[in-house]
Scaffold this active site. Structure first.
Site, mmCIF file in Angstrom:
data_model
loop_
_atom_site.group_PDB
_atom_site.id
_atom_site.type_symbol
_atom_site.label_atom_id
_atom_site.label_comp_id
_atom_site.label_asym_id
_atom_site.label_seq_id
_atom_site.Cartn_x
_atom_site.Cartn_y
_atom_site.Cartn_z
ATOM 1 N N ILE A 12 0.827 -1.204 0.000
ATOM 2 C CA ILE A 12 0.000 0.000 0.000
ATOM 3 C C ILE A 12 0.861 1.254 0.000
ATOM 4 C CG2 ILE A 12 -1.758 1.302 1.257
ATOM 5 C CD1 ILE A 12 -2.755 -1.304 -0.051
ATOM 6 N N SER A 139 -10.590 -1.130 5.351
ATOM 7 C CA SER A 139 -9.920 -2.119 4.502
ATOM 8 C C SER A 139 -10.441 -2.100 3.075
ATOM 9 C CB SER A 139 -10.113 -3.516 5.088
ATOM 10 O OG SER A 139 -11.456 -3.952 4.902
ATOM 11 N N CYS A 140 -9.740 -2.809 2.218
ATOM 12 C CA CYS A 140 -10.118 -2.868 0.805
ATOM 13 C C CYS A 140 -11.543 -3.379 0.613
ATOM 14 C CB CYS A 140 -9.130 -3.738 0.025
ATOM 15 S SG CYS A 140 -8.820 -5.359 0.777
ATOM 16 N N HIS A 220 -10.576 -9.554 -4.734
ATOM 17 C CA HIS A 220 -11.658 -10.230 -4.025
ATOM 18 C C HIS A 220 -12.907 -10.154 -4.915
ATOM 19 C CE1 HIS A 220 -9.075 -9.850 -0.550
ATOM 20 N NE2 HIS A 220 -9.160 -8.531 -0.546
ATOM 21 N N GLN A 302 -7.533 -5.674 -3.994
ATOM 22 C CA GLN A 302 -7.101 -5.517 -2.603
ATOM 23 C C GLN A 302 -5.883 -4.620 -2.429
ATOM 24 O OE1 GLN A 302 -6.431 -8.208 -4.452
ATOM 25 N NE2 GLN A 302 -4.317 -8.840 -4.048
#
Length: 341
Positions: A12, A139-140, A220, A302
Site C-alpha cells: 500500500i 480495509s479494501c 476479491h 485488494q
C-alpha cells in the site's frame, strides 16, 4: 504543498507514495523501510528520500547503493501528515510517536477502528474528518462495500445488506501464504469482521457479511444482496453507478467474467501496476427483483482501492479542501482514474 511522510513502503505504501507525488498540492518528503529490499531500490529510483527505523542498519543500505536520509523520527518531524502503511498491528504501536510529535496520521484497515477513533471513506464522511488528529481508511473489502452501499442508500435508502466476500489467498508477491488447494472459511462463524467495519463508517446500516479465502492472488469478489427502501429499476441503479466516480461497470459486451480477465483489461489500459482503484461491478449481474431486492457481483482489487481514499483523507484531515467532491475530482484527475465502463 502538504508534506506527506509514508511510514511503511510496501504494497500500500508504495502506491500511496506514487499517488501523493502525482497530486498538485502534495509532496512526498520521505518513505521508510526496515531492511534492504526490491522496494527500497524502487524508492531510490522514484527519488523518494529513504528513512529507516534502526540507523544501525544504515551500512547495509549503503553497501547496497541506497542512500539513507536519516531515521524515521527525523522523517516524521519534517512532515505535515503521516500515512502509516505498516503491517497490521504496527500502526497501533506507532500512534504514541505521532501523538508525541503532534502529527496527524492516517492508519490502514489492518488496524482496529479504536486506534484512530475515526474511520474514513471519501464519499461517505469526508467532512467529518477535519477536526481529528487521526483517521483510519477502512480495509479494501470495506471500502468497496461502503462505496456501493452508500451510493444506493443515498439514491433509494438501504434497509438491509447481506454480502459474501470471496477473498484472495495472498497478494501476488506473497510466497509465504496460502491456501494452495483449499477453500478456507474466514471465519467459519458469522458475521465476518467486514460488516462491523462498514458500520464504523455507516453506523445506521443493517449488514451481515460472510467470508472465505480461495487460491488466487488478484482481487476479491463480492456477492451482494440489499433490500432497498424505495422501489426502483435495474436501469435506475445502473445510472447511479454510471454517475459514481469510483464505481466502474464491467460491461457485458466486454466479455469479462473473471478476475483474471479484469486484470488483463486494467493492464491493457496501462494502469500503474494493473491497479483497479474503483469497484468493478459486473453489469450483467446487476438485478432488481420485486422492485426492492438488489443483487450484484463486484470485484475489489485488494492492493489498490484504498489508495485514492488515502489521498482524500490527507486533504480532509488537513482541511485544505473543504468540498469532498472537489478533492475526489482532484485525486482522480491526478491518478488518471476514469471509472471503467
Amino acid at each position: 504543498m502538504i508534506k506527506v511522510a509514508i511510514n511503511g513502503y510496501g504494497t500500500i505504501g508504495k502506491r500511496v507514495a506514487d499517488a501523493v507525488a502525482a497530486q498538485p498540492d502534495m509532496e512526498v518528503i520521505g518513505v521508510s523501510k526496515t531492511s534492504v529490499s526490491a522496494e527500497a531500490y524502487i524508492a531510490k529510483e522514484r527519488g523518494y528520500p529513504l528513512y529507516i527505523a534502526d540507523l544501525g542498519k544504515k551500512p547495509a543500505f549503503e553497501k547496497a547503493g541506497i542512500e539513507v536520509a536519516g531515521d524515521v523520527e527525523a522523517m516524521l518531524k519534517a512532515a505535515d501528515i503521516v500515512v502509516d502503511a505498516t503491517p497490521g498491528g504496527v500502526g497501533e504501536k506507532n500512534r504514541p510517536i505521532y501523538e508525541k510529535l503532534g502529527k496527524k496520521a492516517i492508519f490502514q484497515g489492518g488496524e482496529d477502528h479504536e486506534v484512530a477513533g475515526f474511520s474514513f471513506n471519501a464519499h461517505a464522511n469526508y467532512n467529518e474528518a477535519e477536526n481529528h488528529q487521526f483517521a483510519r481508511v477502512v480495509s479494501c473489502n470495506s471500502t468497496g462495500l461502503v462505496r456501493i452501499i452508500h451510493a444506493l442508500d443515498q439514491a433509494f435508502g438501504v434497509a438491509r445488506v447481506r454480502a459474501v466476500m470471496v477473498r484472495r489467498g495472498a497478494d501476488p508477491d506473497d510466497v509465504k501464504r496460502g491456501p494452495i488447494d483449499a477453500i478456507v472459511l474466514n471465519p467459519a462463524s458469522i458475521p465476518s469482521h467486514h460488516g462491523p467495519d462498514v458500520n464504523t463508517v455507516l453506523p445506521h446500516i443493517n449488514i451481515v457479511t460472510l467470508a472465505m479465502i480461495v487460491p488466487t492472488t488478484f482481487m476479491h469478489m463480492h456477492s451482494i444482496q440489499m433490500d432497498l427502501k424505495k422501489e426502483t429499476t435495474r436501469e435506475e441503479v445502473l445510472k447511479v453507478f454510471e454517475n459514481h466516480s469510483r464505481i466502474g461497470l464491467v460491461r457485458k459486451t466486454m466479455g469479462i467474467k473473471s478476475n483474471a480477465q479484469l486484470r488483463e483489461y486494467t493492464q491493457d489500459l496501462g494502469r500503474p501496476r494493473t491497479d483497479l482503484w474503483e469497484n468493478g461491478v459486473f453489469e450483467e449481474s446487476v438485478s432488481i427483483l420485486d422492485g426492492k431486492e438488489f443483487y450484484c457481483f463486484q470485484a475489489i482489487h485488494q492492493e489498490a482501492d484504498v489508495v485514492p481514499e488515502n489521498i482524500d483523507c490527507i486533504r480532509a484531515l488537513m482541511g485544505t479542501v473543504k468540498d469532498s467532491q472537489e478533492s475526489i475530482r482532484m485525486t482522480n484527475e491526478a491518478l488518471g482514474l476514469v471509472a471503467i465502463g
